[in-house]
Design an enzyme around this catalytic site. Structure first.
Site, PDB file in Angstrom:
ATOM      1  N   SER A 118       0.800  -1.228   0.000  1.00 17.99           N
ATOM      2  CA  SER A 118       0.000   0.000   0.000  1.00 17.99           C
ATOM      3  C   SER A 118       0.832   1.278   0.000  1.00 17.99           C
ATOM      4  O   SER A 118       0.333   2.342  -0.345  1.00 17.99           O
ATOM      5  CB  SER A 118      -0.937   0.027   1.210  1.00 17.99           C
ATOM      6  OG  SER A 118      -0.192  -0.148   2.402  1.00 17.99           O
ATOM      7  N   ASP A 139      -3.658   7.847   7.791  1.00 15.73           N
ATOM      8  CA  ASP A 139      -4.637   6.930   8.383  1.00 15.73           C
ATOM      9  C   ASP A 139      -3.937   5.968   9.338  1.00 15.73           C
ATOM     10  O   ASP A 139      -2.806   6.219   9.750  1.00 15.73           O
ATOM     11  CB  ASP A 139      -5.445   6.200   7.297  1.00 15.73           C
ATOM     12  CG  ASP A 139      -4.633   5.166   6.525  1.00 15.73           C
ATOM     13  OD1 ASP A 139      -3.430   4.971   6.838  1.00 15.73           O
ATOM     14  OD2 ASP A 139      -5.184   4.521   5.607  1.00 15.73           O
ATOM     15  N   HIS A 176      -0.836   4.458   7.205  1.00 20.15           N
ATOM     16  CA  HIS A 176      -0.082   5.102   6.130  1.00 20.15           C
ATOM     17  C   HIS A 176       0.258   6.564   6.382  1.00 20.15           C
ATOM     18  O   HIS A 176      -0.556   7.308   6.935  1.00 20.15           O
ATOM     19  CB  HIS A 176      -0.886   4.993   4.824  1.00 20.15           C
ATOM     20  CG  HIS A 176      -1.315   3.602   4.544  1.00 20.15           C
ATOM     21  ND1 HIS A 176      -2.583   3.136   4.850  1.00 20.15           N
ATOM     22  CD2 HIS A 176      -0.635   2.552   4.031  1.00 20.15           C
ATOM     23  CE1 HIS A 176      -2.670   1.856   4.517  1.00 20.15           C
ATOM     24  NE2 HIS A 176      -1.510   1.475   4.030  1.00 20.15           N
TER      25      HIS A 176
END
Length: 364
Positions: A38, A325, A328
């Site tokens: 990610s 978040d 991340h």
């Protein structure tokens, strides 16, 4: 003699705070091929409808694209910034490019490179398998199939850059309570490094000559550690960061061996861990007011609810938060990391920075 922490800090501060203008690049890199999780995913998971690791809903993407792109941040990733510094358009996710060709919207895969990264994936095939993510081995197969179909020319590969960042999800998964891990932390890290070694071996055989392996950041500091039983919330999770540091050390050893093991190949090791820890140690110097909590999320550290899910809250100024978040970094954090990787010294990236790598021609 190792550079003192103070000198590293001063150097990093000078690079990063020299303004946010895109660096001038005189070299020519035709394409970038991106692999990982990610941290790099540009939206592959969005095009994998069976995948439950998604960021294709607001407020993801809100600060730069002004709509969700499938990236797990509020804007661009490190792979995006480095591509922009080289004057390249952002790489399309592989699954989007594949769909375009199937629908006959395009006849060829993009010439500026492709992003194969999948959020939630790991270097180990078993990591988050239940979420239908695309592990590193499958990403490699996707790339290999394009080479074998002559969708990517070998002479183009030799001039291109190959980026890999993966392993955070493997380490985080090790600390899930169920099922209990069967390997010791050291054996688990070794299994991860075996997969990375295989990845480098395969992309070299497929034509890659300029390779950048980026270290993991301090995974034990992410707000989502609040989800783990026994993890501290008033400090980083030391056991997790110890595994991260061991993995990173092995990653650098892989980079050091590449020029001898693979004739004509050039590789760099991006020291993301240390760079992020310097931001955390001196937040105000880098414009951060919060290096602990997620800007977007809910619960302890903002780490119990994914950004955009029911009950989430969002901070007023994402740029002042290290974390966007629960897992991340914010776009601003990514930009600061990218500038350090692009033009930094040996404390940030070695044996050369990405700008120098982009200007260095492979000898085979």
């Amino acid at each position: 003699m190792e550079m003192s922490f103070f000198k590293i800090l001063l150097f990093l501060h000078l690079i990063i705070n020299a303004g946010f203008a895109v660096p001038v690049f005189g070299g020519k890199v035709p394409a970038v091929y991106v692999f990982g999780d990610s941290i790099f995913d540009a939206g592959n998971n969005h095009f994998n409808r069976n995948c439950t690791a998604q960021a294709d809903f607001p407020p993801y993407g809100s600060s730069f694209f002004h709509h969700p792109t499938g990236r797990f941040t509020n804007g661009r990733t490190v792979a995006d910034f480095l591509s922009q510094f080289m004057g390249l358009p952002l790489q399309k996710p592989f699954l989007e490019a594949q769909l375009d060709i199937m629908k006959r919207n395009q006849t060829n895969y993009p010439s500026n490179g492709i992003n194969f990264a999948s959020a939630g994936s790991g270097v180990l095939a078993a990591t988050n398998q239940d979420m239908n993510v695309t592990p590193l081995g499958i990403q490699l197969q996707q790339f290999k199939s394009l080479v074998e179909q002559n969708q990517i020319q070998k002479n183009l590969e030799k001039e291109s850059l190959f980026f890999l960042e993966s392993g955070s999800n493997d380490v985080f998964s090790y600390f899930y309570p169920f099922p209990a891990p069967t390997l010791t932390p050291d054996a688990y890290v070794q299994a991860m490094l075996t997969q990375v070694t295989n990845f480098v071996d395969q992309i070299y055989k497929l034509g890659a000559r300029r390779i950048a392996l980026f270290s993991l950041g301090p995974v034990g500091c992410v707000p989502a550690r609040a989800l783990l039983p026994g993890a501290p919330v008033n400090r980083c999770y030391g056991k997790m960061n110890k595994m991260v540091k061991n993995y990173n050390m092995g990653l650098e050893n892989i980079v050091k061996a590449i020029p001898t093991k693979y004739p004509g190949a050039i590789a760099v090791y991006g020291e993301v861990y240390r760079t992020v820890q310097i931001f955390r140690a001196n937040p105000t110097q880098y414009g951060f007011t919060d290096v602990t909590n997620a800007c977007c999320g809910s619960g302890t550290l903002g780490g119990l609810v994914q950004c955009g899910k029911e009950g989430y809250k969002m901070c007023a100024k994402p740029d002042t938060h290290l974390f966007w978040d629960y897992f991340h970094p914010s776009e601003r954090t990514y930009k600061l990391i990218s500038k350090a990787l692009w033009s930094g010294g040996p404390a940030q990236i070695r044996p050369m920075n990405v700008k120098t790598l982009a200007n260095t021609t492979s000898s085979s």
